[in-house]
Design a protein around this motif. Sequence first.
Motif, PDB file in Angstrom:
ATOM      1  N   UNK A 231       0.694  -1.185   0.066  1.00 23.30           N
ATOM      2  CA  UNK A 231       0.006  -0.075   0.007  1.00 23.30           C
ATOM      3  C   UNK A 231       1.045   1.400  -0.055  1.00 23.30           C
ATOM      4  N   UNK A 232       0.191   2.398  -0.637  1.00 28.53           N
ATOM      5  CA  UNK A 232       0.909   3.550  -0.606  1.00 28.53           C
ATOM      6  C   UNK A 232       0.282   4.465   0.314  1.00 28.53           C
ATOM      7  N   UNK A 233       0.974   5.350   1.185  1.00 23.10           N
ATOM      8  CA  UNK A 233       0.312   6.103   1.930  1.00 23.10           C
ATOM      9  C   UNK A 233       1.290   7.294   2.532  1.00 23.10           C
ATOM     10  N   UNK A 234       0.687   8.443   3.021  1.00 24.13           N
ATOM     11  CA  UNK A 234       1.492   9.645   3.654  1.00 24.13           C
ATOM     12  C   UNK A 234       1.725   9.093   5.152  1.00 24.13           C
ATOM     13  N   UNK A 235       2.594   9.527   5.527  1.00 25.91           N
ATOM     14  CA  UNK A 235       2.797   9.640   7.017  1.00 25.91           C
ATOM     15  C   UNK A 235       3.039  11.267   7.460  1.00 25.91           C
ATOM     16  N   UNK A 236       2.157  11.621   8.538  1.00 24.82           N
ATOM     17  CA  UNK A 236       2.459  12.846   8.973  1.00 24.82           C
ATOM     18  C   UNK A 236       1.849  13.892   8.308  1.00 24.82           C
ATOM     19  N   UNK A 237       0.847  13.707   7.350  1.00 21.36           N
ATOM     20  CA  UNK A 237       0.210  14.313   6.623  1.00 21.36           C
ATOM     21  C   UNK A 237      -0.510  15.538   7.235  1.00 21.36           C
ATOM     22  N   UNK A 238      -0.004  16.769   6.741  1.00 22.09           N
ATOM     23  CA  UNK A 238      -0.687  17.981   7.227  1.00 22.09           C
ATOM     24  C   UNK A 238      -2.051  18.099   6.649  1.00 22.09           C
ATOM     25  N   UNK A 239      -3.118  18.377   7.703  1.00 27.95           N
ATOM     26  CA  UNK A 239      -4.658  17.913   7.358  1.00 27.95           C
ATOM     27  C   UNK A 239      -5.089  19.469   7.456  1.00 27.95           C
ATOM     28  N   UNK A 240      -5.143  20.489   8.040  1.00 24.80           N
ATOM     29  CA  UNK A 240      -5.724  21.788   8.293  1.00 24.80           C
ATOM     30  C   UNK A 240      -4.573  22.737   8.002  1.00 24.80           C
ATOM     31  N   UNK A 241      -5.279  23.930   7.391  1.00 26.31           N
ATOM     32  CA  UNK A 241      -4.481  24.897   7.002  1.00 26.31           C
ATOM     33  C   UNK A 241      -4.055  25.901   8.164  1.00 26.31           C
ATOM     34  N   UNK A 242      -4.966  26.049   8.911  1.00 24.85           N
ATOM     35  CA  UNK A 242      -4.962  27.145  10.046  1.00 24.85           C
ATOM     36  C   UNK A 242      -4.469  26.333  11.126  1.00 24.85           C
ATOM     37  N   UNK A 243      -4.422  25.018  11.430  1.00 19.91           N
ATOM     38  CA  UNK A 243      -4.318  24.435  12.609  1.00 19.91           C
ATOM     39  C   UNK A 243      -2.771  23.540  12.404  1.00 19.91           C
ATOM     40  N   UNK A 244      -2.130  22.948  13.379  1.00 18.88           N
ATOM     41  CA  UNK A 244      -1.210  22.541  13.171  1.00 18.88           C
ATOM     42  C   UNK A 244      -1.459  20.888  13.290  1.00 18.88           C
ATOM     43  N   UNK A 245      -2.367  20.512  12.799  1.00 16.63           N
ATOM     44  CA  UNK A 245      -2.787  19.030  12.918  1.00 16.63           C
ATOM     45  C   UNK A 245      -2.292  18.242  11.951  1.00 16.63           C
ATOM     46  N   UNK A 246      -1.863  17.231  12.271  1.00 16.84           N
ATOM     47  CA  UNK A 246      -1.038  15.965  11.097  1.00 16.84           C
ATOM     48  C   UNK A 246      -1.814  14.816  11.453  1.00 16.84           C
ATOM     49  N   UNK A 247      -2.040  14.200  10.366  1.00  6.54           N
ATOM     50  CA  UNK A 247      -2.508  12.782  10.427  1.00  6.54           C
ATOM     51  C   UNK A 247      -1.599  11.728  10.414  1.00  6.54           C
TER      52      UNK A 247
END
Length: 144
Positions: A47-63
């Motif tokens: 499987x291909x995936x991203x780690x620590x993907x930045x999710x929100x523009x104005x928050x520092x959330x990462x998936x």
Amino acid sequence: MKRRFVPRALADSLQSRAKRVVRLPEPRLRASEPEELLAWQLRAEGLTFDREHRFHESRMWRLDFWFAGAKLAVEIDGGGWVGGKHGRGDGIERDCEKASHIAMAGHRLMRVTPGQIKRGEALKWILVALGLRSSDTLHRKDCE
């Protein structure tokens, strides 16, 4: 004589917001053992995936894990048995806020624990969510 605090820029100004968005911290340099194990399991499935993907523009959330084609986010909730941040009131509230924003963006969220990763349950669930395995195989012993 009291000093009065005078802010240089209003908190909601575009200039202030731009500074907050640009100054996003780098992803963690050390991943947890469960994160590394899940990444290994996912790679073993091809499987291909991203780690620590930045999710929100104005928050520092990462998936923790992001599957762009399926719009699937996977978050690992560690520390549940030892009073970690995902198991306390303020951490639960922040997790709920993040999950709500993920849902409002039209994405799916799967929350898993380190124990579920170690037992292989999380991998099975992800494969079903990605359409690579039938859901009727989840509870059968002969499919493992």
